[in-house]
Design a protein around this motif. Structure first.
Motif, PDB file in Angstrom:
ATOM      1  N   THR A  45       0.842  -1.191   0.000  1.00  0.00           N
ATOM      2  CA  THR A  45       0.000   0.000   0.000  1.00  0.00           C
ATOM      3  C   THR A  45       0.879   1.243   0.000  1.00  0.00           C
ATOM      4  O   THR A  45       2.097   1.152   0.108  1.00  0.00           O
ATOM      5  N   THR A  46       0.245   2.366  -0.111  1.00  0.00           N
ATOM      6  CA  THR A  46       0.955   3.641  -0.120  1.00  0.00           C
ATOM      7  C   THR A  46       0.822   4.325   1.232  1.00  0.00           C
ATOM      8  O   THR A  46       0.023   3.912   2.071  1.00  0.00           O
ATOM      9  N   TYR A  47       1.581   5.392   1.419  1.00  0.00           N
ATOM     10  CA  TYR A  47       1.449   6.194   2.636  1.00  0.00           C
ATOM     11  C   TYR A  47       0.007   6.673   2.769  1.00  0.00           C
ATOM     12  O   TYR A  47      -0.570   6.620   3.853  1.00  0.00           O
ATOM     13  N   GLU A  48      -0.573   7.135   1.674  1.00  0.00           N
ATOM     14  CA  GLU A  48      -1.944   7.657   1.711  1.00  0.00           C
ATOM     15  C   GLU A  48      -2.934   6.574   2.142  1.00  0.00           C
ATOM     16  O   GLU A  48      -3.862   6.831   2.899  1.00  0.00           O
ATOM     17  N   GLY A  49      -2.724   5.346   1.677  1.00  0.00           N
ATOM     18  CA  GLY A  49      -3.596   4.247   2.074  1.00  0.00           C
ATOM     19  C   GLY A  49      -3.513   3.963   3.572  1.00  0.00           C
ATOM     20  O   GLY A  49      -4.536   3.742   4.235  1.00  0.00           O
ATOM     21  N   ILE A  50      -2.318   3.981   4.102  1.00  0.00           N
ATOM     22  CA  ILE A  50      -2.135   3.766   5.544  1.00  0.00           C
ATOM     23  C   ILE A  50      -2.758   4.916   6.322  1.00  0.00           C
ATOM     24  O   ILE A  50      -3.433   4.706   7.331  1.00  0.00           O
ATOM     25  N   HIS A  51      -2.532   6.133   5.845  1.00  0.00           N
ATOM     26  CA  HIS A  51      -3.082   7.317   6.516  1.00  0.00           C
ATOM     27  C   HIS A  51      -4.617   7.250   6.572  1.00  0.00           C
ATOM     28  O   HIS A  51      -5.213   7.475   7.628  1.00  0.00           O
ATOM     29  N   GLN A  52      -5.237   6.920   5.470  1.00  0.00           N
ATOM     30  CA  GLN A  52      -6.694   6.855   5.429  1.00  0.00           C
ATOM     31  C   GLN A  52      -7.232   5.744   6.334  1.00  0.00           C
ATOM     32  O   GLN A  52      -8.259   5.918   6.995  1.00  0.00           O
ATOM     33  N   ALA A  53      -6.544   4.610   6.384  1.00  0.00           N
ATOM     34  CA  ALA A  53      -6.966   3.514   7.262  1.00  0.00           C
ATOM     35  C   ALA A  53      -6.873   3.950   8.723  1.00  0.00           C
ATOM     36  O   ALA A  53      -7.751   3.632   9.534  1.00  0.00           O
ATOM     37  N   PHE A  54      -5.830   4.693   9.069  1.00  0.00           N
ATOM     38  CA  PHE A  54      -5.663   5.182  10.433  1.00  0.00           C
ATOM     39  C   PHE A  54      -6.770   6.167  10.794  1.00  0.00           C
ATOM     40  O   PHE A  54      -7.362   6.086  11.876  1.00  0.00           O
ATOM     41  N   ILE A  63     -11.976   8.315  18.580  1.00  0.00           N
ATOM     42  CA  ILE A  63     -10.770   9.025  19.021  1.00  0.00           C
ATOM     43  C   ILE A  63     -10.597  10.276  18.168  1.00  0.00           C
ATOM     44  O   ILE A  63     -10.498  10.193  16.947  1.00  0.00           O
ATOM     45  N   ALA A  64     -10.552  11.423  18.840  1.00  0.00           N
ATOM     46  CA  ALA A  64     -10.374  12.692  18.131  1.00  0.00           C
ATOM     47  C   ALA A  64      -8.967  13.227  18.382  1.00  0.00           C
ATOM     48  O   ALA A  64      -8.351  12.944  19.406  1.00  0.00           O
ATOM     49  N   ASP A  65      -8.460  13.997  17.452  1.00  0.00           N
ATOM     50  CA  ASP A  65      -7.192  14.714  17.606  1.00  0.00           C
ATOM     51  C   ASP A  65      -6.004  13.796  17.846  1.00  0.00           C
ATOM     52  O   ASP A  65      -5.144  14.074  18.689  1.00  0.00           O
ATOM     53  N   LEU A  66      -5.941  12.666  17.152  1.00  0.00           N
ATOM     54  CA  LEU A  66      -4.790  11.775  17.215  1.00  0.00           C
ATOM     55  C   LEU A  66      -4.229  11.642  15.810  1.00  0.00           C
ATOM     56  O   LEU A  66      -4.961  11.346  14.869  1.00  0.00           O
ATOM     57  N   ARG A  67      -2.939  11.885  15.677  1.00  0.00           N
ATOM     58  CA  ARG A  67      -2.277  11.741  14.384  1.00  0.00           C
ATOM     59  C   ARG A  67      -1.403  10.491  14.418  1.00  0.00           C
ATOM     60  O   ARG A  67      -0.923  10.083  15.482  1.00  0.00           O
ATOM     61  N   PHE A  68      -1.169   9.908  13.271  1.00  0.00           N
ATOM     62  CA  PHE A  68      -0.351   8.699  13.173  1.00  0.00           C
ATOM     63  C   PHE A  68       1.016   8.945  13.807  1.00  0.00           C
ATOM     64  O   PHE A  68       1.546   8.105  14.521  1.00  0.00           O
ATOM     65  N   HIS A  69       1.570  10.127  13.577  1.00  0.00           N
ATOM     66  CA  HIS A  69       2.896  10.466  14.104  1.00  0.00           C
ATOM     67  C   HIS A  69       2.913  10.503  15.635  1.00  0.00           C
ATOM     68  O   HIS A  69       3.962  10.309  16.255  1.00  0.00           O
TER      69      HIS A  69
END
Length: 117
Positions: A45-54, A63-69
């Motif tokens: 998958t791509t970074y965008e795919g992982i980001h969207q899944a997260f 859960i609000a206001d949580l970023r993958f980083h």
């Protein structure tokens, strides 16, 4: 990836320098159970795919206001709680300076008090 040595080589990193990082036994077990890709990539998958899944997972969990980083901050703090020293943590996380490592570390006073006895 060398699962026998429990390491993963990262040719592309945020700071532009390749590095080899250690893998936990749990990470190795998880990777061993993944289907193999012919192109050698671990995740197809791509970074965008992982980001969207997260983002979707956070939304479903309420859960609000949580970023993958943010997970990097959490993992860094937990490594210190497990007793790793700063050199070991920086080798795992890839932080080049103690100052940057410090920015990612959020130790809890109550946990430090317990260790103090």
């Amino acid at each position: 990836m060398d699962l026998k040595k429990r390491t993963a080589h990262l040719p592309k990193t945020k700071n532009g320098e390749a590095r080899t990082m250690p893998l936990s036994s749990r990470a190795v077990a998880t990777l061993e159970n993944l289907p193999r890709n012919l192109d050698g990539r671990v995740f197809g998958t791509t970074y965008e795919g992982i980001h969207q899944a997260f983002v979707r997972a956070c939304r479903r969990a309420g859960i609000a206001d949580l970023r993958f980083h943010d997970l990097r901050h959490e993992a860094t703090s937990r490594l210190f709680e497990k007793g790793f020293n700063p050199m070991e943590v920086s080798a795992i996380t890839g932080h080049k300076t103690l100052q940057m490592l410090k920015r990612y570390t959020h130790l809890r006073a109550e946990d430090l008090a317990k260790r103090m006895g």
